[in-house]
Design a protein around this motif. Structure first.
Motif, PDB file in Angstrom:
ATOM      1  N   GLN A 186      -3.553  -4.183   5.984  1.00  0.00           N
ATOM      2  CA  GLN A 186      -3.009  -4.964   4.778  1.00  0.00           C
ATOM      3  C   GLN A 186      -1.737  -5.639   4.605  1.00  0.00           C
ATOM      4  O   GLN A 186      -0.768  -4.978   5.484  1.00  0.00           O
ATOM      5  CB  GLN A 186      -3.662  -4.270   3.542  1.00  0.00           C
ATOM      6  N   PRO A 187      -1.381  -6.380   3.981  1.00  0.00           N
ATOM      7  CA  PRO A 187      -0.050  -6.937   4.196  1.00  0.00           C
ATOM      8  C   PRO A 187       0.972  -5.917   3.710  1.00  0.00           C
ATOM      9  O   PRO A 187       1.898  -5.884   4.404  1.00  0.00           O
ATOM     10  CB  PRO A 187       0.006  -7.952   2.864  1.00  0.00           C
ATOM     11  N   ARG A 188       0.583  -4.873   2.906  1.00  0.00           N
ATOM     12  CA  ARG A 188       1.644  -3.770   2.533  1.00  0.00           C
ATOM     13  C   ARG A 188       1.829  -2.944   3.590  1.00  0.00           C
ATOM     14  O   ARG A 188       2.747  -2.473   3.892  1.00  0.00           O
ATOM     15  CB  ARG A 188       1.255  -3.146   1.463  1.00  0.00           C
ATOM     16  N   GLU A 189       0.971  -2.763   4.606  1.00  0.00           N
ATOM     17  CA  GLU A 189       0.801  -1.928   5.740  1.00  0.00           C
ATOM     18  C   GLU A 189       1.876  -2.687   6.619  1.00  0.00           C
ATOM     19  O   GLU A 189       2.425  -2.115   7.373  1.00  0.00           O
ATOM     20  CB  GLU A 189      -0.540  -1.571   6.180  1.00  0.00           C
ATOM     21  N   VAL A 190       1.560  -3.954   6.995  1.00  0.00           N
ATOM     22  CA  VAL A 190       2.564  -4.769   7.698  1.00  0.00           C
ATOM     23  C   VAL A 190       3.758  -4.588   7.326  1.00  0.00           C
ATOM     24  O   VAL A 190       4.668  -4.249   8.279  1.00  0.00           O
ATOM     25  CB  VAL A 190       1.949  -6.143   7.792  1.00  0.00           C
TER      26      VAL A 190
ATOM     27  N   VAL B 267      -4.615  -7.982   9.676  1.00  0.00           N
ATOM     28  CA  VAL B 267      -5.773  -8.167  10.557  1.00  0.00           C
ATOM     29  C   VAL B 267      -6.238  -9.629  10.178  1.00  0.00           C
ATOM     30  O   VAL B 267      -6.455 -10.461  11.357  1.00  0.00           O
ATOM     31  CB  VAL B 267      -7.010  -7.427  10.168  1.00  0.00           C
ATOM     32  N   SER B 268      -6.179 -10.163   8.985  1.00  0.00           N
ATOM     33  CA  SER B 268      -6.588 -11.444   8.694  1.00  0.00           C
ATOM     34  C   SER B 268      -5.695 -12.434   9.356  1.00  0.00           C
ATOM     35  O   SER B 268      -6.077 -13.466   9.771  1.00  0.00           O
ATOM     36  CB  SER B 268      -6.742 -11.675   7.150  1.00  0.00           C
ATOM     37  N   ASP B 269      -4.451 -12.302   9.265  1.00  0.00           N
ATOM     38  CA  ASP B 269      -3.535 -13.077   9.656  1.00  0.00           C
ATOM     39  C   ASP B 269      -3.454 -13.217  11.507  1.00  0.00           C
ATOM     40  O   ASP B 269      -3.707 -14.366  11.841  1.00  0.00           O
ATOM     41  CB  ASP B 269      -1.872 -12.433   9.614  1.00  0.00           C
ATOM     42  N   GLN B 270      -3.953 -12.091  11.936  1.00  0.00           N
ATOM     43  CA  GLN B 270      -4.066 -12.081  13.409  1.00  0.00           C
ATOM     44  C   GLN B 270      -5.374 -13.087  13.723  1.00  0.00           C
ATOM     45  O   GLN B 270      -5.344 -13.589  14.825  1.00  0.00           O
ATOM     46  CB  GLN B 270      -4.031 -10.780  13.950  1.00  0.00           C
TER      47      GLN B 270
END
Length: 494
Positions: free
Chosen positions: A421-425, A451-454
Motif C-alpha cells: 500500500q502507499p503508506r508502506e511504500v 503493487v497497483s502502481d507497479q
C-alpha cells in the motif's frame, strides 16, 4: 473540478484554495507527509504566540513566501496550505513553479457555505463570522478565476498522491490490465549478496532466494557479471559472487526459472570459453540458460584484475565477433571460425546446449548496440520509461535485416521497490534511502510504488514493446517478503 483521485508527478507544487473551515488543513494532513506541507497557520504559531495570533500574520506570510521559494527552487514537492484567495500570491507561486520546471496544480475546496459555518461554530477558536463571510464571498469569485490562471490541473479534494513520474498514468494502465489482460515475463536480478547472515550463510541465502523467486512466479533469475561490487550499488569490498558459478548453483536449487547474466562483459573471458560455460549451464539446468553479453564499461574493475580495457571501437569489434561466434560454438561440427578480431581454429563444444538456439541477449540501449542486437541477438535489454522502450522497439524494428522474420525481443531492467500500500511504500523509502538523499529523489531512482502502481507501470512497458521485465529489489535481504510482494504484481499478468 475533477472529483476522482489522481497521481501527480514528483516533484510538484500543490496550491490549496478555499475559505476557512473548508477542510484544507485536514485534507492536507490526511493526504501528504507533514514534511511536504507549508502551512500559514503553523508558521503563525512559529513566529507568534499561536496559530490564532493574527498580529503575527504578516511575519508568517513573509516566512511562508521564503520557505515556498526555497523549496520550489530545490525542486521539492510543496503543498501550500493557506486560504489561497490572494491572486497575486497564487500567480507568484505558479510563476516560481514554472521557472523551476515543476508542475503546479490548484486544489479548490468548494465546500458549501453552510457547512463551513457549521464547522466554524464547532471550533474552539472560531473565525469571526464577518471574516468568514468575506472569505466565502471571495471564494465565489476566485473559483471562476482559477481556470484562466494557467495551472496544469485544477482538482477537487479527494484521493491524491504525488508519485514518481513512472506511475503518473498507472491508474488507467491498471484498469486496462484488469479489463484486457496481457502477458509479461518477469525476471529477478541479483545485484547484491550482502545479507545479515554474512558469507558463511551466503549459499543458503542464494538457495532460499532462488526457491522463493520460483514460488512467487518469476520466470527467470539473472545475475550481474562483475567481480567486485559496482559503485552504483555498493562498495568495492562488499561480498560479490562470480556470476556463472552462482548460476550453476542456482540451477541445482531451482526447477523452472531461466538462468542468465545481465550481462557478461565481452572483455572478461575468452569468447569461446564463454560459449562452453553457457552450454554447460544449459545442459546442467535442463535447458534453462540465457547468455547475456555486453560491451563492458567498468574500467576500474579491469585495472584491478590486471585486464586490458580496450577502446570503445575495439570492444565493439570484439562484441560483434562474439555475437556471431557464440551460435557457431553451440552448433554442430568443429569448423574453424575467423572474424574481425577473433580467430578460433576449432569450434567444438560438446555437449551442445539443450536449447536450439540457446538465447543470446545483448545489453545496452545505444544505437550502435541496438543495431547489433537487430542483426544477431535474440533479445535486447534496455532501461528507461515506457516512452524510451517504445523508441527502442521502433529502432530495432527499423534496423532488423530483411532476411530476419521478426526483430529481437525487448527486455527491460529496473530497480523496483514495492510496497503493498502507499503508506508502506513511504515507510520503505524512509527506511532504505541514503541519509543525505531526498526521499522523492530516492523513490524515483528505485521506482518505489505500491503493487497497483507497479502493475500499471509494467502494463505500460508491455504496451511499449517489452516482453520481459527484470527487476532488482533493493530491499531483498534475509527477509524474503519482497519476493512475495513482487508475486502479487506478477499474478496480475498471468
Amino acid at each position: 473540478m475533477e472529483v476522482e483521485g489522481r497521481n501527480l508527478p514528483s516533484p510538484c507544487v500543490v496550491v490549496l484554495v478555499g475559505p476557512g473551515a473548508a477542510g484544507k488543513s485536514t485534507w492536507a494532513a490526511e493526504t501528504f507527509s507533514g514534511d511536504l506541507v507549508v502551512s500559514s497557520d503553523r508558521l503563525r504559531a512559529l513566529v507568534g504566540a499561536g496559530e490564532d495570533d493574527l498580529a503575527a500574520s504578516a511575519d508568517a506570510f513573509r516566512l511562508l513566501e521564503d520557505v515556498v521559494r526555497q523549496r520550489i527552487g530545490r525542486r521539492l514537492t510543496t503543498v501550500i496550505d493557506t486560504l489561497g484567495l490572494d491572486r497575486d500570491r497564487r500567480l507568484g507561486w505558479l510563476a516560481a513553479a514554472r521557472e523551476a520546471g515543476v508542475p503546479c496544480v490548484a486544489v479548490g475546496f468548494d465546500t458549501p457555505a453552510e457547512e463551513c459555518r457549521r464547522r466554524n461554530r464547532e471550533r474552539v477558536k472560531r473565525i469571526p463570522a464577518d471574516v468568514l463571510s468575506g472569505q466565502l464571498k471571495a471564494w465565489a469569485a476566485v473559483k471562476k478565476e482559477l481556470p484562466g490562471e494557467g495551472y496544469d490541473e485544477i482538482l477537487a479534494p479527494g484521493a491524491l498522491r504525488v508519485v514518481p513520474e513512472a506511475f503518473v498514468g498507472a491508474g488507467e494502465a491498471v484498469r486496462r490490465q484488469a479489463e484486457q489482460p496481457t502477458g509479461l515475463r518477469f525476471g529477478l536480478q541479483l545485484g547484491s549478496y550482502t545479507h545479515k547472515g554474512g558469507r558463511a550463510t551466503t549459499g543458503e541465502w542464494v538457495r532460499r532466494v532462488g526457491r522463493a523467486a520460483e514460488a512467487a512466479g518469476f520466470d527467470g533469475i539473472y545475475v550481474m557479471d562483475h567481480f567486485r561490487q559496482i559503485p552504483q550499488v555498493g562498495r568495492a569490498w562488499e561480498d560479490f559472487l562470480e556470476s556463472w558459478t552462482t548460476l550453476a548453483y542456482l540451477a541445482a536449487c531451482t526447477e523452472r526459472v531461466r538462468l542468465g547474466t545481465l550481462v557478461s562483459g565481452i572483455t572478461y573471458r575468452n569468447v569461446a570459453h564463454l560459449g562452453k560455460i553457457a552450454a554447460t549451464l544449459d545442459v546442467l539446468s535442463g535447458g534453462r540458460a540465457v547468455c547475456g553479453v555486453g560491451l563492458a564499461w567498468f574500467e576500474q574493475e579491469h585495472k584491478a584484475y590486471g585486464w586490458e580495457f580496450p577502446s570503445v571501437g575495439d570492444r565493439y569489434a570484439l562484441l560483434e565477433d562474439a555475437l556471431q561466434l557464440l551460435p557457431v560454438m553451440w552448433g554442430p561440427g568443429n569448423k574453424p571460425w575467423r572474424g574481425k578480431v577473433l580467430d578460433v581454429p576449432e569450434t567444438a563444444c560438446y555437449p551442445r546446449p539443450l536449447q536450439d538456439p540457446l538465447p543470446l541477449l545483448l545489453g545496452g540501449s545505444g544505437p550502435r548496440t541496438l543495431r547489433l542486437a537487430a542483426r544477431y541477438a535474440d533479445a535486447a535489454n534496455v532501461f528507461g520509461d515506457a516512452a524510451a522502450v517504445r523508441r527502442h522497439a521502433s529502432y530495432l524494428a527499423a534496423h532488423t535485416p530483411a532476411g530476419r522474420e521478426t526483430p529481437p525481443q525487448l527486455t527491460h531492467l529496473s530497480t523496483t521497490l514495492i510496497g503493498r500500500q502507499p503508506r508502506e511504500v513511504d515507510d520503505l523509502v524512509e527506511l532504505h534511502r541514503p541519509r543525505n538523499q531526498n526521499p522523492a529523489k530516492y523513490a524515483a531512482t528505485v521506482n518505489a510504488g505500491s503493487v497497483s502502481d507497479q502493475i500499471g507501470r509494467f502494463r505500460e512497458l508491455a504496451e511499449a514493446g517489452a516482453t520481459e521485465v527484470m527487476i532488482s529489489l533493493p530491499n531483498l535481504d534475509d527477509d524474503l517478503t519482497p519476493l512475495e510482494t513482487a508475486g502479487e504484481v506478477i499474478a496480475a499478468f498471468r
